[in-house]
Design a protein around this motif. Structure first.
Motif, PDB file in Angstrom:
ATOM      1  N   TYR A 117      60.219 -25.807 -45.839  1.00 27.31           N
ATOM      2  CA  TYR A 117      59.597 -25.098 -44.727  1.00 27.31           C
ATOM      3  C   TYR A 117      58.628 -26.008 -43.963  1.00 27.31           C
ATOM      4  CZ  TYR A 117      61.314 -21.073 -47.394  1.00 27.31           C
ATOM      5  OH  TYR A 117      62.101 -20.187 -48.078  1.00 27.31           O
ATOM      6  N   SER A 118      58.800 -27.305 -44.068  1.00 23.91           N
ATOM      7  CA  SER A 118      57.854 -28.260 -43.480  1.00 23.91           C
ATOM      8  C   SER A 118      57.973 -28.291 -41.963  1.00 23.91           C
ATOM      9  CB  SER A 118      58.111 -29.666 -44.032  1.00 23.91           C
ATOM     10  OG  SER A 118      58.035 -29.676 -45.436  1.00 23.91           O
ATOM     11  N   SER A 119      56.827 -28.449 -41.310  1.00 22.57           N
ATOM     12  CA  SER A 119      56.787 -28.687 -39.859  1.00 22.57           C
ATOM     13  C   SER A 119      55.633 -29.652 -39.603  1.00 22.57           C
ATOM     14  CB  SER A 119      56.627 -27.376 -39.089  1.00 22.57           C
ATOM     15  OG  SER A 119      55.469 -26.680 -39.533  1.00 22.57           O
ATOM     16  N   ASP A 120      54.477 -29.116 -39.144  1.00 19.61           N
ATOM     17  CA  ASP A 120      53.312 -29.983 -39.002  1.00 19.61           C
ATOM     18  C   ASP A 120      52.603 -30.184 -40.333  1.00 19.61           C
ATOM     19  OD1 ASP A 120      52.622 -27.299 -39.041  1.00 19.61           O
ATOM     20  OD2 ASP A 120      50.751 -27.628 -37.961  1.00 19.61           O
ATOM     21  N   LYS A 121      52.965 -29.385 -41.337  1.00 23.01           N
ATOM     22  CA  LYS A 121      52.469 -29.552 -42.698  1.00 23.01           C
ATOM     23  C   LYS A 121      53.648 -29.509 -43.661  1.00 23.01           C
ATOM     24  CE  LYS A 121      47.870 -27.538 -41.960  1.00 23.01           C
ATOM     25  NZ  LYS A 121      46.904 -26.494 -42.400  1.00 23.01           N
ATOM     26  N   VAL A 122      53.480 -30.169 -44.802  1.00 24.41           N
ATOM     27  CA  VAL A 122      54.555 -30.220 -45.794  1.00 24.41           C
ATOM     28  C   VAL A 122      54.542 -28.944 -46.625  1.00 24.41           C
ATOM     29  CG1 VAL A 122      55.416 -31.415 -47.845  1.00 24.41           C
ATOM     30  CG2 VAL A 122      54.539 -32.727 -45.908  1.00 24.41           C
ATOM     31  N   GLU A 123      55.708 -28.364 -46.807  1.00 28.55           N
ATOM     32  CA  GLU A 123      55.860 -27.211 -47.703  1.00 28.55           C
ATOM     33  C   GLU A 123      57.296 -27.207 -48.233  1.00 28.55           C
ATOM     34  OE1 GLU A 123      55.203 -22.352 -47.961  1.00 28.55           O
ATOM     35  OE2 GLU A 123      55.016 -23.400 -46.038  1.00 28.55           O
ATOM     36  N   ILE A 124      57.453 -27.775 -49.419  1.00 28.18           N
ATOM     37  CA  ILE A 124      58.750 -27.798 -50.092  1.00 28.18           C
ATOM     38  C   ILE A 124      58.636 -26.891 -51.315  1.00 28.18           C
ATOM     39  CG2 ILE A 124      60.491 -29.224 -51.221  1.00 28.18           C
ATOM     40  CD1 ILE A 124      59.361 -31.612 -49.663  1.00 28.18           C
ATOM     41  N   VAL A 125      59.464 -25.857 -51.371  1.00 17.33           N
ATOM     42  CA  VAL A 125      59.389 -24.856 -52.433  1.00 17.33           C
ATOM     43  C   VAL A 125      60.535 -25.083 -53.414  1.00 17.33           C
ATOM     44  CG1 VAL A 125      59.380 -22.395 -52.977  1.00 17.33           C
ATOM     45  CG2 VAL A 125      58.309 -23.215 -50.860  1.00 17.33           C
ATOM     46  N   LEU A 126      60.195 -25.198 -54.708  1.00 20.07           N
ATOM     47  CA  LEU A 126      61.181 -25.410 -55.765  1.00 20.07           C
ATOM     48  C   LEU A 126      61.229 -24.178 -56.657  1.00 20.07           C
ATOM     49  CD1 LEU A 126      60.184 -29.043 -56.841  1.00 20.07           C
ATOM     50  CD2 LEU A 126      61.743 -28.360 -55.021  1.00 20.07           C
ATOM     51  N   GLN A 127      62.409 -23.595 -56.803  1.00 13.03           N
ATOM     52  CA  GLN A 127      62.608 -22.458 -57.698  1.00 13.03           C
ATOM     53  C   GLN A 127      63.162 -22.963 -59.030  1.00 13.03           C
ATOM     54  OE1 GLN A 127      61.646 -19.442 -56.927  1.00 13.03           O
ATOM     55  NE2 GLN A 127      61.214 -19.790 -54.747  1.00 13.03           N
ATOM     56  N   LEU A 128      62.548 -22.527 -60.153  1.00 18.71           N
ATOM     57  CA  LEU A 128      62.938 -22.989 -61.483  1.00 18.71           C
ATOM     58  C   LEU A 128      63.702 -21.905 -62.233  1.00 18.71           C
ATOM     59  CD1 LEU A 128      59.583 -24.674 -62.597  1.00 18.71           C
ATOM     60  CD2 LEU A 128      61.442 -25.660 -61.251  1.00 18.71           C
TER      61      LEU A 128
END
Length: 693
Positions: free
Chosen positions: A278-289
């Motif tokens: 979901y990154s744009s001007d900020k990093v947001e990488i979501v990992l589902q375990l």
């Protein structure tokens, strides 16, 4: 330049058979090329922290500065008047400067350093100099100029930047046999350090990356060769099944980080159910375990096996006095601070000279009109030159009032002015202008006498004006080393043929393979053989260790709980020894021996005990006359654990026929600390979760 090249080629062509001699060509041409790359392309100059292409871009922007944005295509075209390497290199350098958001304001799509998206084509984006650049970068009055490559224009040798720009922006490049990497630092911390340097105080500087992250600078060593900075992404645990990556290491993008996670997942080192970016001007990488995967262990595995953690090796090189020089970050900062002070001295001297010239001119005008010297022009004179001489002689009567000698040029400027009626108000205004100029002269002289304080005030001023826009993004802390072998998921199986000595992960390529244990493809294994040899190596698809293998397992460096119990015969027909030992540290791919090293030594009994268990065995002796006991029991708890190079204790001088296990033992070492991981409801000894004892 073209004539010089032509002369070189003429010499080669005319040299006959000697034209193929490489040493001469290397000496005359290659070293010229290497020097050119260093000085004109790859390495920044310490005076302004710029490479030539960057300096030419800023110079072109300043020439056309009018407060409005200009098409980048036009800026690139203007820069090509000064730069001989085409539009692509200029465009790339311009985008790189703008993305630092310090000297150039951009309008349009300039790309994203976080996601790796490139900037739009040069015809679609616009740029202009920032307010900061206009304040600290330019002053043509103290700039040294040289002709451009085609001698059609003039360009600056170095821009008079009154700020440690090189350390704020950072720099990287590749010269001939030399790699340059100067890391970016924090805007405000650089200003504080510059002030400390001018005061003669100590200071420390650490990198601050535009991609944020966490940095271990314990081995930064001033950015010199051999230094190292470890950088990690910030990974948080949103819930038991979700991890969020909030920033990335310097030099990486969200795309490269995700690709490395996918590769680690595909190879089985980690187990990720799903990845969302979901990154744009900020990093947001979501990992589902998955439900049975520990998030804490996965975080460690991400640092160990993916680009969520990287190591950078800086190499701080600058051009100083016309040649490359290795300098620490602190030395560069100190140079920039005192160079700024020198620039202010030049500026103030230029300003003082201009003010003194203005005061001299205004004083002469006041005398000329107030003392009615202009009436001399009404006298009859044979020639204009005679009138000028009369005015000069009259003005020289007031030489004691002014500070500079009155010259013919001064007189000519006075008589060229229209003679007009001078009112009382005009005289007062002239007096006010003189007093104002005198005040300015006094202020400039004061600043010259207190040049260090003046420079410090400058640094404080730009910090107050622009510092709020540049907070520190990178957190500095020391990392503990993560052993990848402890955190990766077991993604392979180890097989061996104990008789032939082949070991590996590929069951199909090993004849009569026997399953040994589960492991990962980055594990090390330890192998013991009947003759007492033991050996640690990385696991491979198939490798030959040695015949008559008696034990194989995954090797854990520093493991002092796994105890090996053995009985061996010291050489053919020798005495039998018993020993207990641990293997905590060992050089890989080197054979060791747990016997005393005599030829034909043989291990009769061997066991590996993960918790230091001491079993009881039954020893059967070979029958012989007058032998009182044919067998006896032995408890390994009766012997202490010693080093792997110790010989052990004598257990028998009589021949042993066989040894059999009588009873499994219990641990002879202290208990193990245990934690409870509530996320997956499992116990562990890796310090994850709640400590139980």
């Amino acid at each position: 330049m073209s004539e010089e090249k032509g002369n070189k080629f003429d010499r080669v062509i005319a040299a006959g058979e000697n034209r193929y001699k490489v040493p001469g060509m290397y000496r005359d041409w290659f070293l010229d090329y290497a020097s050119y790359v260093m000085l004109d392309r790859a390495v920044p100059y310490i005076e302004d922290g710029l490479k030539p292409v960057q300096r030419r871009i800023l110079h072109a922007l300043k020439i056309n500065e009018d407060g409005r944005y200009h098409k980048v295509a036009g800026i690139v075209g203007d820069t090509m008047k000064f730069h001989p390497h085409g539009d692509a290199s200029i465009y790339d350098a311009l985008v790189s400067i703008q993305q630092k958001e310090l000297l150039i304001d951009g309008q349009g799509n300039w790309g994203n350093i976080l996601t790796g998206d490139g900037a739009a084509a040069m015809r679609y984006i616009e740029a202009k100099l920032s307010k900061f650049a206009l304040e600290v970068v330019f002053n043509p009055k103290i700039t040294e100029w040289v002709p451009t490559y085609d001698r059609a224009n003039m360009e600056p040798v170095a821009l008079p930047i009154k700020f440690p720009f090189l350390l704020a922006q950072g720099s990287k490049g590749i010269g001939v046999g030399l790699k340059i990497l100067i890391l970016p630092h924090n805007f405000n911390e650089l200003l504080d350090a510059a002030i400390a340097a001018l005061k003669g105080e100590g200071f420390d500087l650490y990198p601050d990356f535009p991609t944020a992250g966490i940095a271990d600078c314990s081995k930064y060593n001033g950015g010199l060769r051999g230094s190292r900075v470890r950088i990690r992404a910030t990974i948080t645990k949103s819930d038991k099944k979700t991890l969020v990556i909030k920033d990335i290491p310097f030099g990486e993008t969200t795309g490269s980080v995700i690709a490395s996670i996918v590769a680690a997942n595909d190879s089985g080192k980690i187990k990720i159910k799903r990845i969302d970016d979901y990154s744009s001007d900020k990093v947001e990488i979501v990992l589902q375990l998955y439900n049975d995967i520990s998030p804490d262990k996965t975080i460690d595995a991400l640092y160990a096996c993916t680009k969520c953690a990287v190591t950078i090796s800086p190499n701080s090189v600058v051009i100083k006095d016309g040649k490359p020089e290795f300098m620490t970050i602190n030395d560069i900062l100190s140079y920039c601070a005192f160079h700024t002070q020198d620039l202010f001295e030049k500026e103030l001297n230029v300003t003082l000279s201009e003010l003194e010239d203005d005061w001299h001119r205004m004083s002469l005008e006041k005398i000329f009109f107030e003392m009615k010297v202009y009436r001399v022009l009404e006298n009859d004179a044979k020639t204009w030159e005679a009138q000028i001489d009369d005015v000069m002689n009259t003005m020289l009567e007031y030489q004691h009032i002014v500070k500079k000698p009155i010259s013919n040029d001064d007189i000519l400027k006075l008589v060229e002015k229209p003679v007009r009626k001078i009112s009382k108000f005009d005289i007062k205004a002239a007096d006010e202008r003189l007093r104002s100029t005198e005040d300015q002269i006094a202020k400039v002289k004061y600043n010259l006498e207190h040049l260090t304080d003046y420079t410090i005030a400058h640094f404080k001023n730009i910090k107050n004006k622009y510092g709020a826009a540049h907070p520190r993004l990178t957190r500095i802390e020391e990392f503990e080393n993560i052993n990848a072998q402890k955190v990766v998921v077991a993604n392979a199986k180890l097989y061996a043929n104990f008789a032939t000595g082949f070991v590996g992960l590929d069951e199909k390529n090993i004849d009569n393979a026997t399953f040994v244990c589960e492991c990962s493809d980055i594990d090390d294994i330890i192998v013991f053989m009947k003759n007492g040899d033991y050996y640690v190596t990385s696991v491979k698809d198939k490798t030959f260790i040695g015949k008559d293998i008696i034990h194989i397992s995954v090797f854990k460096k520093g493991d002092n709980r796994t105890i090996y119990n053995t009985i061996y015969q010291d050489g053919k027909g020798g005495i039998y020894f018993v020993k207990r030992f641990a293997v905590t540290s060992i050089t890989k791919n080197k054979f060791y021996n747990f016997t005393q090293g005599k030829p034909d030594s043989t291990a009769l009994y061997f066991s590996a005990n993960p918790n230091g268990e001491a079993e009881t065995i039954r020893i059967h002796f070979r029958p012989r006359p007058k032998l009182k006991k044919t067998s006896e029991n032995y408890d390994f708890a009766n012997i202490a654990v010693k080093g792997r190079s110790s010989r052990g204790n004598i257990i028998s001088r009589f021949p042993i026929q066989r040894i059999q296990l009588k009873a499994k033992g219990v641990s002879t070492i202290g208990g193990k600390d245990i934690w409870f991981d509530a996320d997956i409801n499992r116990l562990n000894d890796a310090q994850r979760g709640q400590y139980l004892g």
